[in-house]
Design an enzyme around this catalytic site. Structure first.
Site, PDB file in Angstrom:
ATOM      1  N   CYS A 113      -9.095  14.571 -42.823  1.00 41.68           N
ATOM      2  CA  CYS A 113      -8.933  15.299 -43.726  1.00 41.68           C
ATOM      3  C   CYS A 113      -7.736  16.004 -43.949  1.00 41.68           C
ATOM      4  O   CYS A 113      -7.299  17.170 -43.099  1.00 41.68           O
ATOM      5  CB  CYS A 113     -10.325  16.185 -44.006  1.00 41.68           C
ATOM      6  SG  CYS A 113      -9.458  17.329 -45.328  1.00 41.68           S
ATOM      7  N   CYS A 170      -7.441  20.074 -44.740  1.00 40.62           N
ATOM      8  CA  CYS A 170      -8.558  20.428 -44.258  1.00 40.62           C
ATOM      9  C   CYS A 170      -6.763  20.975 -42.999  1.00 40.62           C
ATOM     10  O   CYS A 170      -6.860  22.011 -42.218  1.00 40.62           O
ATOM     11  CB  CYS A 170      -9.791  20.260 -43.084  1.00 40.62           C
ATOM     12  SG  CYS A 170     -11.043  19.686 -44.491  1.00 40.62           S
ATOM     13  N   ASP A 171      -6.188  19.883 -42.260  1.00 42.70           N
ATOM     14  CA  ASP A 171      -5.504  19.672 -41.156  1.00 42.70           C
ATOM     15  C   ASP A 171      -4.346  20.065 -41.098  1.00 42.70           C
ATOM     16  O   ASP A 171      -3.497  19.994 -40.904  1.00 42.70           O
ATOM     17  CB  ASP A 171      -5.895  18.810 -40.339  1.00 42.70           C
ATOM     18  CG  ASP A 171      -7.133  18.726 -39.627  1.00 42.70           C
ATOM     19  OD1 ASP A 171      -8.158  20.262 -39.896  1.00 42.70           O
ATOM     20  OD2 ASP A 171      -7.661  18.458 -39.195  1.00 42.70           O
TER      21      ASP A 171
END
Ligand code: NAP
Length: 308
Positions: A136, A139-140
């Protein structure tokens, strides 16, 4: 199974398909109960900017669109539970659904549980997930400021995520198993013109190596068979998705590609059970088509409930 509550209609899954189904069902006075599942707003929530959802000429963040869909569905009486579907029983009527927070029965179901990230399945992938391996980018991505990272995949998601990662990383090398991208022309052009994005064509990751964290990828040239050890600060994997049908196993018909088989009324092989979004769509898999399938499923469920 201890029964807590009966509902006319339950909607399993809180992505664009589920919340659109909920909006239509709520406006039909069915008081739907929507169970969000693990990823609130589904895969759309992981897209930093959706540019092809109509009505948003400047684009919209996936999580913002999800929040708007939820607000709109709630405004007409949808009840939302933030919980996971643990089991579904479709061989009895009413249908049974168990969640972590309690058990329910329902006269009709709309299943919109989406799909989860496909894994490469190579040694090291599981071990280094969260320690250099990510599924993701939104997300990261911020963890990889000024880093040299890799992206596996050649579709719209892999390219869109590479463009997003170029805000943080020093370089992104896309590793793709063929010598042409599957991604659409606009995204491809943007990636080709981005000085931070590079490509390793005809290449497949065979192994992920490291100590505490991922440090190297073992990459095979699929045409020559040559193996190369490639140093990396992190790898993002974006190679498509697998429909989330595990709790439904053996209970309704699936297609060859693993999606729920539905007819043109969005009805599955079990009467009264409808499906919408990526769990039932092996072809289009767009936010707008998922929302459209959700609307259609809710209209069909409303018609079905009227016959009972
Ligand atoms: P996708 O279109 O199915 O592409 C998956 C990519 O991963 C392909 O390039 C495929 O290679 C590669 N791949 C699959 N299995 C692999 C493996 N085991 N090893 C290495 N590579 C592998 O999936 P997606 O990119 O997630 O997109 C899903 C859907 O969402 C599509 O319909 C897409 O158009 C849509 N989408 C649209 C947008 C947008 O319009 N902005 C953004 C994101 C997603 P091959 O090419 O060789 O098959």
């Amino acid at each position: 199974m201890e029964i807590a509550e009966h509902r006319q209609l339950m909607i399993l899954g809180g992505g664009p398909a589920g919340f659109t189904a909920a909006l239509y069902a709520a406006r039909a006075n069915l008081n739907p109960l929507l169970v969000t599942g693990m990823t609130l707003y589904g895969q759309a929530s992981q897209t930093s900017c959706i540019e092809n959802y109509p009505g948003f000429p400047e684009g919209v963040a996936g999580s913002d669109l999800g929040q708007l869909l939820e607000d709109q569905a709630r405004r007409f009486g949808t009840e939302v539970i933030y919980d996971l579907v643990q089991c579904v029983q479709l061989d009895e009527r009413p249908f049974k659904v168990c969640l972590g927070s309690g058990n329910y029965t329902a006269d009709s179901l709309i299943i919109s549980m989406g799909a989860g990230a496909r894994k490469l399945g190579v040694p090291g992938e599981r071990e280094f997930t969260g320690r250099g391996v990510s599924f993701c980018a939104t997300c990261d991505g911020a963890f990889y400021k000024d880093k040299d990272i890799h992206m596996v995949g050649g579709g719209d998601s892999a390219i869109e995520e590479s463009l997003y990662l170029s805000r943080f990383a020093r370089s992104i090398t896309v590793i793709h198993r063929r010598d042409t991208l599957r991604a659409g022309a606009i995204l491809e052009k943007r990636a080709m013109e981005n000085p931070k994005i590079h490509f390793m064509w005809d290449s497949a990751v065979k192994e992920m190596l490291g100590d505490d964290r991922l440090t190297e990828l073992l990459v095979e040239n699929v045409k020559t068979g040559d193996l190369l050890r490639v140093p990396t600060d992190g790898v993002f994997i974006s190679i498509g998705h697998i429909p989330n049908t595990s709790v439904l196993e053996g209970q309704l018909k699936l297609t060859e590609s693993g999606t729920i088989e539905i007819d043109r009324h969005m009805e599955s092989s079990v009467k009264g059970v409808f499906a919408a979004g990526e769990i039932a769509d092996p072809i289009y898999r767009q936010v707008v088509t998922s929302a459209g399938m959700g609307a259609a499923a809710a209209i069909s469920a409303t018609n079905y409930l009227a016959t009972l």
